[in-house]
Design a protein around this motif. Structure first.
Motif, short mmCIF file in Angstrom:
data_model
loop_
_atom_site.label_atom_id
_atom_site.label_comp_id
_atom_site.label_asym_id
_atom_site.label_seq_id
_atom_site.Cartn_x
_atom_site.Cartn_y
_atom_site.Cartn_z
N MET A 191 -1.11 10.99 4.81
CA MET A 191 -2.17 10.10 5.66
C MET A 191 -3.39 11.17 5.96
N HIS B 91 -4.12 1.02 4.88
CA HIS B 91 -3.15 2.07 5.02
C HIS B 91 -2.77 2.25 6.44
N THR C 172 2.00 8.12 -0.96
CA THR C 172 3.05 7.05 -0.17
C THR C 172 4.38 6.91 -1.21
N GLY D 231 -4.02 7.65 -1.83
CA GLY D 231 -2.99 7.14 -0.60
C GLY D 231 -1.81 6.67 -1.10
N VAL E 102 -5.27 12.93 2.35
CA VAL E 102 -5.83 12.31 1.18
C VAL E 102 -7.50 12.11 1.25
N ILE F 270 -9.23 3.09 3.14
CA ILE F 270 -8.01 3.67 3.20
C ILE F 270 -7.63 3.37 4.62
#
Lengths: 564, 186
Positions: A541, B33, B166, B162, A544, B29
């Protein structure tokens, strides 16, 4: 209730007896003694270099041409930040693993030795170019400044040595868990697991960084992506900071309560603090990059949250520690709102040093929160304030805890005793160190606010009035540094006296018990794999967005610079 | 127990505040996310309220947890599409649907279903999402065109990574739970 007390009394008696008869095995003791010897030799050398630096910075000492300020700065940083902290942490936790898990496995012992020599070899490789003035890049060895490739190759060996020790610890803990199904990892080994998880995962980014730097330093590739390298460095750099801190915290939670004759804080909450620090740590690296270009404002803003989140377990720790002190002192008959403090063993260096360390973490932590804040960071970022801050955190909170530990750990591993004279010496040393650090770090903070830059040798900037106004503060810096040097000498004397000359005897490894009426700790605290996955998700998190930005929108890159 | 439902509602309300919503939606993102998972989490917190209120409904329609997890999966797959994100930004009705569907049709059934699922279904679900995330990561990173009108290509690539990171974490988890025999330690 009575039976419970009786039972715990019995097990305690048995434990004590076993401890007395067997103590630490000679082979395990040798590992810890070697690691601690290197750590304290590093503090001696690093301390001398620090004094030279402080005197030079105050304009009181001209360094010879063959040993310039930046060389001294690099060596001082490397010795204290990498060697002292890594060797102490590993030596201390290996003794802890040996004590709480019933001895180290022969395989693990071998790994600890291989790790030891790899680190020493790596360190020698790194020091040679520093002495030759080929690597005056300071402890933060990121591009565009480039050292001799040998320096980076040395760092690779240090990292490999650390990994060896981390895996040794994992193997020992896993084997213990298999032999003791259904039981929780003993608390000190739980801390050790957390620290070694952080050491391993935290050094992955720096390993990647160094592997991209080496071809660049050799000249095989022309340029390097500076922002990526800095980001990878700080993912490691910040984690390293918190590894020392977590090591110190382990002693606060586990050892100090026993020394003051109390019981330790709630087991579940202690483990949650460890887990939280492990999960949230690596991403804290960003607050070292608040004024870096190339990271957009919203991303920096989000990282303020990430960094402040790390403050939360620290606040839990602060609460827990003072609760334990008060509870213990009241049990001993302490009275009044704060009058109970009189019942604490102030004359015992094993308590006094870590206590002052904890107290120092209050301003140190507050300063840290200040620096994680975007706007405030802009004021202090490249000033002496930052130097003052990490001397308060590392030089007081962490190192004074390490000193406090040394007064029982070294007698424990060398099967000797802490004498009243050395205890007294330790108390005086603690006072001198405290004064020295308050004066030095206080002066650094203050002069930083007045604009004095960090990472520069002494200069009056052509007798500029503002620069000259820093001088009185820089004198204080030198005075503090001198006091600290006296402290270093006393401490190193105490360490080697306790290791080789103190009277023989049995010293206890002080691990405090939990309160009797405590609810059992839930099983989920043991699921390390899950915590590691959470950590990876959080790192994803955090990294990135900026990394994709740095790489996809990369500038042409930087050639190596030698600025000195 | 009801406390957690209140916290969930509070979280949902905070996420609905225009500054919070605008901030999270301004970066692709964080939109997908961060905002969307937080909406699901608010639903997870609120689930207890619905479970207590409609006990019969959940035991009748979500006996073994599979229908609930199917609903959760459909909602999540729907919100993984570039087009739905775009629409949420341009059409108010879709934005409203996002704030309703993710907590109440995603989070609530997830909380109700998870303890009821067998370990086979749990792992199947994680494997499904791992594959989905890898595929989406591939799509967002290597798509030759801009997929959302509202977000630049660089943001699309960031989102793709991302997804990949993950998925990487989920793969680590799967390997961990495959090789770890918890019974040995208990």
């Amino acid at each position: 209730m009575e039976t419970v007390i009786k039972q715990t009394g019995k097990t305690q008696a048995f434990k004590d007896k076993a401890n007395k008869v067997m103590g630490i095995s000679l082979e395990d003791a040798k590992i810890t003694k070697s690691y601690l010897s290197v750590a304290f030799l590093a503090i001696l050398l690093g301390g001398i270099l620090g004094l030279l630096q402080g005197l030079n910075r105050a304009g009181m000492l001209e360094l010879p041409a063959w040993l310039n300020y930046y060389q001294v700065l690099t060596a001082h940083g490397l010795l204290l930040v990498v060697v002292l902290s890594a060797f102490f942490t590993i030596g201390y936790f290996y003794a802890g693993l040996s004590h709480t898990l019933g001895g180290l496995l022969p395989k693990v012992r071998k790994m600890a030795w291989i790790g030891f020599w790899m680190k020493i070899f790596g360190f020698v490789l790194a020091v040679i170019p520093i002495l030759m003035n080929e690597a005056s890049v300071m402890y933060t060895f990121y591009p565009p400044m480039a050292a001799s490739p040998i320096f980076y190759i040395g760092l690779v060996f240090i990292v490999l040595g650390v990994w060896m020790c981390a895996f040794g610890a994992f193997i020992n803990v896993a084997s213990w868990r298999k032999r003791n199904p259904g039981q929780h990892i003993p608390i000190l080994s739980f801390f050790a697991t957390g620290v070694f998880v952080l050491l391993f995962f935290g050094s992955i980014p720096v390993a990647i960084e160094v592997f991209t730097i080496i071809p660049w330093a050799f000249g095989w590739v022309e340029t390097i992506n500076v922002m990526v390298a800095r980001t990878l460095f700080w993912a490691f750099g910040h984690t390293l900071v918190n590894i020392w801190y977590l090591t110190a915290v382990s002693a606060w939670y586990v050892i100090v309560p026993k020394i003051i004759g109390g019981r330790r804080w709630n087991d579940l909450l202690t483990r949650i603090v460890v887990i939280a620090l492990v999960i949230m740590n690596i991403t804290g690296g960003f607050h070292h990059q608040i004024i870096d270009p190339g990271i957009s404002e919203p991303v920096k803003y989000m990282h303020v949250f990430m960094s402040l989140a790390i403050g939360f377990p620290s606040l839990m720790t602060a609460y827990a520690m003072f609760a334990v002190f008060e509870r213990t002192a009241r049990k001993k008959g302490g009275r009044g709102l704060i009058g109970w403090y009189k019942k604490l063993p102030w004359g015992d260096v094993r308590f006094l040093a870590p206590f002052i360390a904890m107290a120092a973490f209050i301003p140190a932590g507050a300063g840290g929160i200040v620096q994680s804040t975007n706007q405030l960071n802009q004021v202090v970022h490249n000033t002496m304030w930052i130097v003052g801050h990490f001397h308060l955190t590392l030089g007081m909170s962490v190192v004074m805890t390490f000193f406090g530990i040394s007064y029982w750990l070294i007698p424990y591993v060398s099967k000797r005793m802490l004498t009243p004279q050395i205890n007294k010496l330790g108390v005086i040393q603690t006072i001198i160190w405290t004064l020295g650090m308050i004066i030095m770090s206080g002066a650094m903070h203050w002069v930083g606010l007045l604009g004095s830059p960090r990472r520069t040798s002494y200069s009056t900037y052509f007798d500029n009035a503002t620069a000259l106004s820093w001088d009185p503060y820089l004198f204080f810096l030198a005075i503090g540094g001198t006091l600290l040097m006296i402290g270093v000498l006393m401490q190193v004397y105490a360490v080697f006296y306790l290791m080789f000359f103190a009277p023989k005897g049995n010293t206890e490894f002080p691990v405090a018990d939990v309160e009797e009426d405590e609810a059992p700790t839930p099983r989920w605290t043991e699921r390390w794999g899950l915590w590691i996955v959470c950590m990876i998700v959080l790192v994803g998190m955090a990294y990135v967005i900026p990394l994709v930005d740095f790489i996809v929108n990369a500038p042409p890159g930087s050639p190596p610079y030698k600025t000195w | 127990m009801m406390k957690s439902s209140v916290y969930g509602l509070l979280l949902l309300l905070v996420l609905m505040l225009p500054p919070a919503a605008d901030f999270l939606e301004s970066i692709m993102i964080t939109h997908m996310h961060m905002q969307m998972p937080l909406l699901v989490i608010s639903g997870i917190f609120m689930a207890k309220f619905f479970q207590n209120r409609f006990t019969g409904f959940f035991s009748k329609w979500n006996e073994n947890g599979v229908p609930g997890i199917l609903l959760f999966s459909i909602i999540l797959v729907y919100w993984s599409l570039p087009r739905t994100m775009d629409e949420a930004l341009t059409l108010t009705s879709v934005e409203v649907f996002k704030f309703i569907s993710l907590p109440f049709l995603g989070g609530v059934p997830l909380r109700d279903s998870w303890p009821k699922l067998s370990s086979f279904w749990k792992h199947a679900l994680i494997i499904f999402f791992t594959i989905l995330f890898l595929a989406l990561g591939w799509l967002y990173i290597w798509s030759p065109v801009q997929l959302c009108n509202n977000y630049l290509v660089i943001e699309q690539i960031t989102l793709g990574w991302g997804f990949i990171s993950t998925a990487f974490a989920m793969v680590i988890y799967l390997i961990y739970s495959y090789f770890m025999d918890f019974s040995k330690y208990e």
